[in-house]
Structures are given as structure tokens and as C-alpha cells.
Design an enzyme around this catalytic site. Structure first.
Site, mmCIF file in Angstrom:
data_model
loop_
_atom_site.group_PDB
_atom_site.id
_atom_site.type_symbol
_atom_site.label_atom_id
_atom_site.label_comp_id
_atom_site.label_asym_id
_atom_site.label_seq_id
_atom_site.Cartn_x
_atom_site.Cartn_y
_atom_site.Cartn_z
ATOM 1 N N VAL A 100 0.814 -1.230 0.000
ATOM 2 C CA VAL A 100 0.000 0.000 0.000
ATOM 3 C C VAL A 100 0.841 1.272 0.000
ATOM 4 O O VAL A 100 0.334 2.334 -0.344
ATOM 5 C CB VAL A 100 -0.993 0.059 1.200
ATOM 6 N N ASN A 157 -7.689 -0.630 5.202
ATOM 7 C CA ASN A 157 -7.564 -1.250 6.517
ATOM 8 C C ASN A 157 -6.115 -1.525 6.913
ATOM 9 O O ASN A 157 -5.814 -1.614 8.104
ATOM 10 C CB ASN A 157 -8.381 -2.555 6.517
ATOM 11 N N TYR A 185 1.712 5.679 15.622
ATOM 12 C CA TYR A 185 0.417 5.074 15.291
ATOM 13 C C TYR A 185 -0.717 6.079 15.492
ATOM 14 O O TYR A 185 -1.595 6.240 14.640
ATOM 15 C CB TYR A 185 0.215 3.839 16.169
ATOM 16 N N ALA A 186 -0.695 6.771 16.627
ATOM 17 C CA ALA A 186 -1.756 7.739 16.926
ATOM 18 C C ALA A 186 -1.765 8.867 15.899
ATOM 19 O O ALA A 186 -2.828 9.274 15.413
ATOM 20 C CB ALA A 186 -1.569 8.301 18.337
ATOM 21 N N ALA A 187 -0.570 9.351 15.544
ATOM 22 C CA ALA A 187 -0.490 10.432 14.552
ATOM 23 C C ALA A 187 -1.012 9.953 13.204
ATOM 24 O O ALA A 187 -1.742 10.670 12.509
ATOM 25 C CB ALA A 187 0.944 10.926 14.420
ATOM 26 N N SER A 188 -0.656 8.723 12.840
ATOM 27 C CA SER A 188 -1.117 8.202 11.543
ATOM 28 C C SER A 188 -2.644 8.075 11.538
ATOM 29 O O SER A 188 -3.293 8.405 10.545
ATOM 30 C CB SER A 188 -0.463 6.850 11.235
ATOM 31 N N LYS A 189 -3.217 7.627 12.637
ATOM 32 C CA LYS A 189 -4.668 7.422 12.677
ATOM 33 C C LYS A 189 -5.414 8.749 12.782
ATOM 34 O O LYS A 189 -6.513 8.897 12.230
ATOM 35 C CB LYS A 189 -5.040 6.489 13.828
#
Lengths: 247, 77
Positions: free
Chosen positions: A64, A90, A155-159
Site C-alpha cells: 500500500v 484497513n 500510530y496515533a499520529a497516523s490514525k
């Protein structure tokens, strides 16, 4: 239920966990499924389960983070199934560490898969959906992207980025009848949460009003709603599937 | 050749904007006459790039307001 019969769905990260559950649920609703992953064997298992349900499955080995591969993947789906109606972004990874211990590679890799991967998926699918004047895009975010989580800066920044991207794409594509929404799972029983210690688990349960981790199927059920006809007047929304953790 | 470009551009616009080809002239304005929005323009530019195997920069794309301007841009490319 066959509310998605005649529709086709492309799901990234379909080899296991939430992605596999989404693939199976949309197949149950009648859609033909194309699954993208980098894990060929597991993706084949997802495919076998879908074919058992009598739906078609196209396995696509693609990364991806590579826009060209994603564009090729969408072309493959259109060749195989004739159209692309539903895109579920996803695919996601974690590389957890406290920020002061997080190296640049851990930051970059997580952003590349979790956020750039969603950009690539949407960019690859957007024109076809806009042309056909219909489409559903569902991004898998996380409640961590709304409330933060120590040890998951990347992870939090990406989400959080996925949530902002979802809202922006909803605005850009609304006039073409393409709805863009996100689900924000809380803690779900998958390989991603497997490494939690018993102590961490018990501490988590105290923060989850429903008192347990969620199942991948429970996220997939909400994705199915967002992919189906009953959510036609929803766009730009983030639906939390977290047992009530965030209200 | 020039007429061929014109025909192909007009054909493409007619199809994309759901208007009759004979209603389109060089002076047809994308926004005022065809009610195009910014997404229509972005899509049209991509279609023209694919049809004629050229690249249209964002800067140039923003200067295209009429069908005639689109045609001459492609003829010069």
C-alpha cells in the site's frame, strides 16, 4: 443478507485480523472481494473462506505504500470484476515505543503504511468512483487517533491523519456521490493486541464500559453498514467501535 | 491534424459534461456555459492528459477557461 450483491469491494490488509473479518462480512452481504496484502499464504486462506461463501475472490499482492502498485491493483479489480464500488483502507502496522526511544524508521514506516497507504488507496480508486458517480470509501482509523496513547506517537499520529483525510475526502467527493467514512476501533482481539500483558489487559477492561476487548467481526459489522445502502446519508463520519471507551 | 485535435477535445468534453458536441464552440466557457466545478476541471485535465499523452501542469491547467484555450494548449504541447 444480500444488500451488496453485484458490488465489488477492495480491502487492504485482508490477510488476517480486522481486514479478514471485513472481507468475510462483505462477502456474506453478497459482494465480490479483492484483497490486498503482502502475506500471500494468509491472503489465500481469506480467499478460500470467501469462495466457500460462493463469492469471487481476487488476491492481490501489493504494497500500500507504493502508489503505482495500488493503481495497478485497482486496474486488476476493474478487469476482474468490471467495477470497484467499495474501498476499505484497513492495512496498518504498529511499531510502538515511547517517543524519546522511537527512531525515525519506526515513525516513517508507520506513517507510510497507515496514512500514506490510505492516500494511495483513495487516489487509485477515486477517479473510477467519481466517474461512475457512486462509491463508498471506508477507512480504518483508531480511537488512539482521537485520544492519543502513550507509546504510540507514530500510530496515533497516523490514525489522526486518517481521520482528517476521511473528512477532507468526504467533502471533495460528496458531489460525485462517493461517501467517505471511518471506523475507529478501540482494543480488538487481533495479532496487534495479542502482545498485551495480562496486567495491561486487566487495566484496559477497567476503561472499557462493555468490559471486554472487541472482536474483529464487531468492527466488520459496522464497516458493512458503511458499505451498504442504509448509510447512504452518512459521509465524513468517524464511528467508534470501542465498547464505549471514548464517548 | 488541428481539426482532429478539436474534434477529439470537443468529443471528450461533450461526453464528460453530457452536452451535445454541436453546442460546443471555441468560446464555450467551462464554468459559465458548462457549469463545471473544480472537480470537473481536474477530471477533464486528467482525461486530456490521457487522451493526448501529454502532461498539463497545474499552473497551465488553471489558465484553461474555454474550450478554445484547451484546444490551443494541446496543439502547442
Amino acid at each position: 443478507m444480500s444488500c451488496l450483491s453485484g458490488k465489488t469491494a477492495l480491502i487492504t490488509g485482508a490477510s488476517r485480523g480486522i481486514g479478514r473479518a471485513i472481507a468475510l462480512r462483505l462477502a456474506l452481504d453478497g459482494a465480490d472481494i479483492a484483497g490486498i496484502d503482502v502475506q500471500e499464504e494468509l491472503l489465500g486462506e481469506t480467499g478460500a473462506l470467501i469462495e466457500q461463501k460462493g463469492r469471487r475472490f481476487a488476491p492481490i499482492m501489493a504494497d500500500v505504500t507504493d502508489l503505482e502498485q495500488m493503481q495497478q491493483a485497482v486496474a486488476t479489480v476493474e478487469d476482474a470484476f468490471g467495477s470497484l464500488d467499495i474501498l476499505v483502507n484497513n492495512a496498518g502496522i504498529t511499531r510502538d515505543a515511547l517517543l524519546i526511544r522511537m527512531d525515525a524508521a519506526a515513525w516513517n514506516q508507520v506513517l507510510a503504511v497507515n496514512l500514506t497507504g490510505v492516500f494511495n488507496g483513495i487516489k487509485a480508486a477515486a477517479r473510477a468512483m467519481m466517474r461512475q458517480r457512486s462509491g463508498r470509501i471506508i477507512n480504518v482509523a483508531s480511537i488512539v487517533g482521537m485520544i492519543g496513547n502513550a507509546g504510540q506517537a507514530n500510530y496515533a499520529a497516523s490514525k489522526g491523519g486518517v481521520i482528517a483525510l476521511t473528512k477532507t475526502m468526504a467533502r471533495e467527493m460528496a458531489s460525485r456521490n462517493v461517501n467517505v467514512n471511518a471506523v475507529a476501533p478501540g482494543f480488538i482481539e487481533t495479532a496487534m493486541t495479542e502482545q498485551l500483558s495480562d496486567k495491561a489487559r486487566q487495566a484496559l477492561f477497567a476503561r472499557i464500559p462493555l468490559g471486554r476487548l472487541g472482536q474483529p467481526q464487531e468492527v466488520a459489522d459496522v464497516v458493512a453498514f458503511l458499505a451498504g445502502p442504509d448509510s447512504r446519508y452518512l459521509t465524513g463520519q468517524v464511528i467508534r467501535v470501542d465498547g464505549g471507551m471514548v464517548m | 491534424m488541428a481539426d482532429d485535435v478539436r474534434e477529439r477535445v470537443i468529443g471528450l468534453i461533450a461526453e464528460r459534461m453530457a452536452v451535445e458536441a454541436d453546442q460546443i464552440t471555441d468560446d464555450t466557457h467551462f464554468i459559465n456555459d458548462l457549469q463545471s466545478d473544480s472537480l470537473d476541471m481536474a477530471e477533464l485535465v486528467i482525461d486530456l492528459e490521457e487522451e493526448f499523452d501529454i502532461t498539463i501542469s497545474d499552473e497551465d491547467a488553471q489558465k484553461i477557461e474555454t474550450v478554445g484555450q484547451a484546444i490551443s494548449h494541446i496543439e502547442e504541447a
